[in-house]
Design a protein around this motif. Structure first.
Motif, PDB file in Angstrom:
ATOM      1  N   TYR A 139      14.398  41.297  13.713  1.00  0.00           N
ATOM      2  CA  TYR A 139      14.173  40.490  12.741  1.00  0.00           C
ATOM      3  C   TYR A 139      15.010  39.307  12.684  1.00  0.00           C
ATOM      4  N   VAL A 140      14.694  38.207  12.521  1.00  0.00           N
ATOM      5  CA  VAL A 140      15.613  36.900  12.561  1.00  0.00           C
ATOM      6  C   VAL A 140      15.225  36.023  11.497  1.00  0.00           C
ATOM      7  N   THR A 141      16.419  35.755  10.817  1.00  0.00           N
ATOM      8  CA  THR A 141      16.403  35.072   9.698  1.00  0.00           C
ATOM      9  C   THR A 141      16.431  33.433  10.435  1.00  0.00           C
ATOM     10  N   GLU A 142      15.558  32.781   9.257  1.00  0.00           N
ATOM     11  CA  GLU A 142      15.502  31.196   9.640  1.00  0.00           C
ATOM     12  C   GLU A 142      16.287  30.510   8.667  1.00  0.00           C
ATOM     13  N   GLN A 143      16.862  29.380   8.952  1.00  0.00           N
ATOM     14  CA  GLN A 143      17.749  28.637   7.910  1.00  0.00           C
ATOM     15  C   GLN A 143      17.117  28.489   6.669  1.00  0.00           C
ATOM     16  N   GLU A 144      15.754  28.022   6.716  1.00  0.00           N
ATOM     17  CA  GLU A 144      15.181  27.473   5.626  1.00  0.00           C
ATOM     18  C   GLU A 144      14.706  28.463   4.376  1.00  0.00           C
ATOM     19  N   GLY A 145      15.006  29.842   5.046  1.00  0.00           N
ATOM     20  CA  GLY A 145      14.566  30.808   3.871  1.00  0.00           C
ATOM     21  C   GLY A 145      13.522  31.874   4.480  1.00  0.00           C
ATOM     22  N   ARG A 146      13.136  31.804   5.605  1.00  0.00           N
ATOM     23  CA  ARG A 146      12.167  33.020   6.135  1.00  0.00           C
ATOM     24  C   ARG A 146      12.914  34.021   6.820  1.00  0.00           C
ATOM     25  N   ILE A 147      12.176  35.180   6.998  1.00  0.00           N
ATOM     26  CA  ILE A 147      12.483  36.197   7.830  1.00  0.00           C
ATOM     27  C   ILE A 147      11.670  36.577   8.700  1.00  0.00           C
ATOM     28  N   VAL A 148      11.585  36.426  10.039  1.00  0.00           N
ATOM     29  CA  VAL A 148      10.393  36.728  10.924  1.00  0.00           C
ATOM     30  C   VAL A 148      10.674  37.986  11.800  1.00  0.00           C
ATOM     31  N   SER A 149       9.545  38.595  12.217  1.00  0.00           N
ATOM     32  CA  SER A 149       9.719  39.954  13.146  1.00  0.00           C
ATOM     33  C   SER A 149       8.757  40.025  14.087  1.00  0.00           C
ATOM     34  N   PHE A 150       9.120  40.854  14.999  1.00  0.00           N
ATOM     35  CA  PHE A 150       8.303  41.048  16.220  1.00  0.00           C
ATOM     36  C   PHE A 150       8.996  42.277  16.996  1.00  0.00           C
ATOM     37  N   ARG A 151       7.846  43.034  17.572  1.00  0.00           N
ATOM     38  CA  ARG A 151       8.255  44.052  18.485  1.00  0.00           C
ATOM     39  C   ARG A 151       8.783  43.461  19.853  1.00  0.00           C
ATOM     40  N   THR A 152       9.701  44.348  20.324  1.00  0.00           N
ATOM     41  CA  THR A 152      10.431  43.572  21.726  1.00  0.00           C
ATOM     42  C   THR A 152       9.170  43.469  22.646  1.00  0.00           C
ATOM     43  N   GLY A 153       8.407  44.394  22.910  1.00  0.00           N
ATOM     44  CA  GLY A 153       7.431  44.510  23.828  1.00  0.00           C
ATOM     45  C   GLY A 153       6.655  43.232  23.842  1.00  0.00           C
TER      46      GLY A 153
ATOM     47  N   ALA B 221       3.608  36.112  19.044  1.00  0.00           N
ATOM     48  CA  ALA B 221       4.365  35.212  18.099  1.00  0.00           C
ATOM     49  C   ALA B 221       4.813  36.094  16.935  1.00  0.00           C
ATOM     50  N   PRO B 222       5.928  35.888  16.630  1.00  0.00           N
ATOM     51  CA  PRO B 222       6.838  36.464  15.322  1.00  0.00           C
ATOM     52  C   PRO B 222       5.809  36.388  14.105  1.00  0.00           C
ATOM     53  N   HIS B 223       6.195  37.258  13.344  1.00  0.00           N
ATOM     54  CA  HIS B 223       5.498  37.704  11.964  1.00  0.00           C
ATOM     55  C   HIS B 223       6.380  37.454  10.821  1.00  0.00           C
ATOM     56  N   THR B 224       5.913  36.656   9.972  1.00  0.00           N
ATOM     57  CA  THR B 224       6.837  36.253   8.748  1.00  0.00           C
ATOM     58  C   THR B 224       6.918  37.592   7.676  1.00  0.00           C
ATOM     59  N   GLU B 225       7.970  38.203   7.594  1.00  0.00           N
ATOM     60  CA  GLU B 225       8.392  39.178   6.586  1.00  0.00           C
ATOM     61  C   GLU B 225       8.358  38.853   5.265  1.00  0.00           C
ATOM     62  N   LEU B 226       9.254  37.953   5.201  1.00  0.00           N
ATOM     63  CA  LEU B 226       9.994  37.353   3.767  1.00  0.00           C
ATOM     64  C   LEU B 226       9.798  35.818   3.946  1.00  0.00           C
ATOM     65  N   ASP B 227       9.453  35.117   2.951  1.00  0.00           N
ATOM     66  CA  ASP B 227       9.493  33.860   2.649  1.00  0.00           C
ATOM     67  C   ASP B 227      10.115  33.435   1.232  1.00  0.00           C
ATOM     68  N   ILE B 228      11.563  32.970   1.191  1.00  0.00           N
ATOM     69  CA  ILE B 228      12.251  32.735   0.099  1.00  0.00           C
ATOM     70  C   ILE B 228      12.478  31.532   0.079  1.00  0.00           C
ATOM     71  N   THR B 229      12.008  30.417   0.813  1.00  0.00           N
ATOM     72  CA  THR B 229      12.225  28.995   0.837  1.00  0.00           C
ATOM     73  C   THR B 229      12.288  28.432  -0.540  1.00  0.00           C
ATOM     74  N   ASP B 230      11.636  28.702  -1.401  1.00  0.00           N
ATOM     75  CA  ASP B 230      11.606  28.159  -2.825  1.00  0.00           C
ATOM     76  C   ASP B 230      12.857  28.521  -3.543  1.00  0.00           C
ATOM     77  N   ARG B 231      13.681  29.186  -3.025  1.00  0.00           N
ATOM     78  CA  ARG B 231      15.113  29.408  -3.769  1.00  0.00           C
ATOM     79  C   ARG B 231      16.189  29.393  -2.750  1.00  0.00           C
ATOM     80  N   VAL B 232      15.969  28.969  -1.516  1.00  0.00           N
ATOM     81  CA  VAL B 232      17.125  28.801  -0.679  1.00  0.00           C
ATOM     82  C   VAL B 232      17.329  27.285  -0.544  1.00  0.00           C
ATOM     83  N   TYR B 233      18.548  26.863  -0.462  1.00  0.00           N
ATOM     84  CA  TYR B 233      18.970  25.441  -0.452  1.00  0.00           C
ATOM     85  C   TYR B 233      19.492  25.255   1.154  1.00  0.00           C
ATOM     86  N   ALA B 234      18.841  24.665   1.865  1.00  0.00           N
ATOM     87  CA  ALA B 234      19.056  24.429   3.269  1.00  0.00           C
ATOM     88  C   ALA B 234      19.407  23.007   3.699  1.00  0.00           C
ATOM     89  N   LYS B 235      19.620  22.188   2.810  1.00  0.00           N
ATOM     90  CA  LYS B 235      19.540  20.743   3.209  1.00  0.00           C
ATOM     91  C   LYS B 235      21.059  20.412   3.987  1.00  0.00           C
TER      92      LYS B 235
END
Length: 411
Positions: A80-94, A101-115
């Motif tokens: 799982y990788v966190t992206e600064q704007e507010g997303r968590i993406v995941s992937f299987r190592t294989g 492509a990674p899959h978005t697990e959680l998107d909280i960009t609506d409440r994260v301030y990343a400016k």
């Protein structure tokens, strides 16, 4: 005052930049399209200790880039990788190696301030009971505060969640400036949640937060996320240094400037933290309960404020020296890593692997047979290294500010 490293603003990710004016780093090289970067460890090590492994970096997700990655965590066969704007993406190592492509697990960009360059979604930790409860914990910033919150990730096959109603904020504290927000989260061997916080920002800790035991800034915090207590969404471990009196109950250690990344040794349980320096030194600390790591009296082992004669005050407060530090000739913003306990790089076993955002150097550090610490250059990556991480087998990965994910492999 503007960030010391102009390229941080350009990349939008000054995760740990110092706030003192200095010259721009020299010798930066673009990544280009080269897939692997190689170098050998130093040949000048003493004979009474083994050399670390010869390593290279192999790009994962060829042709697919992450968006301003800030942390890497693993659970089972997924990373799982966190992206600064507010997303968590995941992937299987294989899947990653096959180019998926990674899959978005959680998107909280609506409440994260990343400016702000050091703001955004900065940390992720999995609950020790995740397999049963699905709980994760995140560390993110609003425009004026840090929020430690819990979410439940859906199990495979379930519909994705991530609605605002699913968030439970455990801990929120104000940030006086936009920079030095720390960001690391990790559960320790004791089952408690550890949280890294910066000194609140500004140049030279103007509010004196790091040495102030009544504020949560400039600290490593420790809370019990499995219980509630006193009207809070968490409890205080009974053996926290100031659980009874003398300071904020959440504090585990203090006197830190910006501990962007810390980690526990999977074998020994030791807590290693990389603390970003002001304008002279970067440092690596071994964190102990109740420890004072000196900032802003000290920057590494050198007086900061006052500029001279700080030794008496440091001794009085029992300030703990770093186990290793380096100056501006080697790098400008330390990115903490992990003590390697995987199997692919056997000669690297027991070495603490870390890097530098500004210079791209990757080093290995360990205590030698003499009791002193040895530091060996593994490679010059030419990357702006934002974070290190481990997969489920304990193998090392890192991300660059440009959005690439790499695995450390044997040459």
């Amino acid at each position: 005052m503007k960030s010391k490293w102009g390229l941080y603003a350009l990349l939008g990710l000054a995760l740990a930049s110092s706030q003192a004016c200095a010259n721009e780093p020299q010798g930066e090289t673009a990544i280009g399209t080269t897939e692997d970067f190689e170098n050998s460890a130093s040949d000048n090590a003493p004979n009474n200790d083994s050399q670390p492994a010869r390593v290279k970096l192999t790009r994962v997700f060829d042709g697919t880039r992450l968006v301003r990655p800030t942390s890497i965590e693993a659970k089972g066969d997924r990373m799982y990788v966190t992206e600064q704007e507010g997303r968590i993406v995941s992937f299987r190592t294989g899947e990653a190696d096959a180019g998926g492509a990674p899959h978005t697990e959680l998107d909280i960009t609506d409440r994260v301030y990343a400016k702000g360059a050091e703001q955004g979604l900065l940390g992720l930790a999995f609950d020790p009971g995740y397999d049963d409860n699905g709980f994760i914990y995140v560390n993110y910033t609003t425009k004026t505060a840090t929020v430690i919150a819990r979410y439940r990730l859906p199990k495979e096959g379930e519909a994705s969640s991530g609605d605002a109603l699913d968030e439970q904020a455990l801990l929120t504290f104000e940030q006086p400036y936009a920079n030095h927000n720390g960001g690391q989260l990790a559960f320790g061997p004791d089952g408690y949640l550890y949280i890294g916080t910066g000194d609140g920002g500004g140049s030279g800790d103007p509010q004196g937060n790091a040495q102030n035991k009544r504020t949560l800034l400039g600290k490593i915090l420790r809370i019990d996320a499995s219980r509630t207590e006193g009207g809070k969404a968490y409890a205080i471990p009974a053996d926290n240094p100031f659980a009874s009196n003398g300071g904020a109950k959440e504090i585990y250690a203090y006197g830190l400037r910006n501990p962007w990344r810390f980690s526990f040794d999977a074998d020994t349980g030791e807590l290693w933290a990389a603390d970003v320096g002001q304008n002279q030194f970067e440092e690596i600390d071994k964190i102990v309960k109740g420890g004072n790591y000196g900032w802003k009296l000290m920057e590494a082992k050198s007086c900061f404020e006052p500029a001279g004669g700080c030794e008496a005050a440091a001794e009085q407060t029992q300030a703990i020296d770093p186990v290793w530090s380096y100056g501006r000739e080697a790098g400008q913003s330390v990115t903490g890593g992990y003590v390697y306990r995987g199997s692919a790089l056997k000669a690297l076993a027991g070495w603490y692997v870390y890097g530098d955002y500004g210079s791209g150097a990757i080093w290995a550090l360990r205590e030698a047979a003499t009791g002193r610490y040895r530091n060996e250059l593994l490679l010059e990556s030419r990357l702006n290294i934002t974070t290190f991480g481990l997969d489920g087998q304990g193998e090392l990965y890192l991300t660059s500010a440009e959005g690439d994910l790499y695995r450390l492999d044997a040459q």
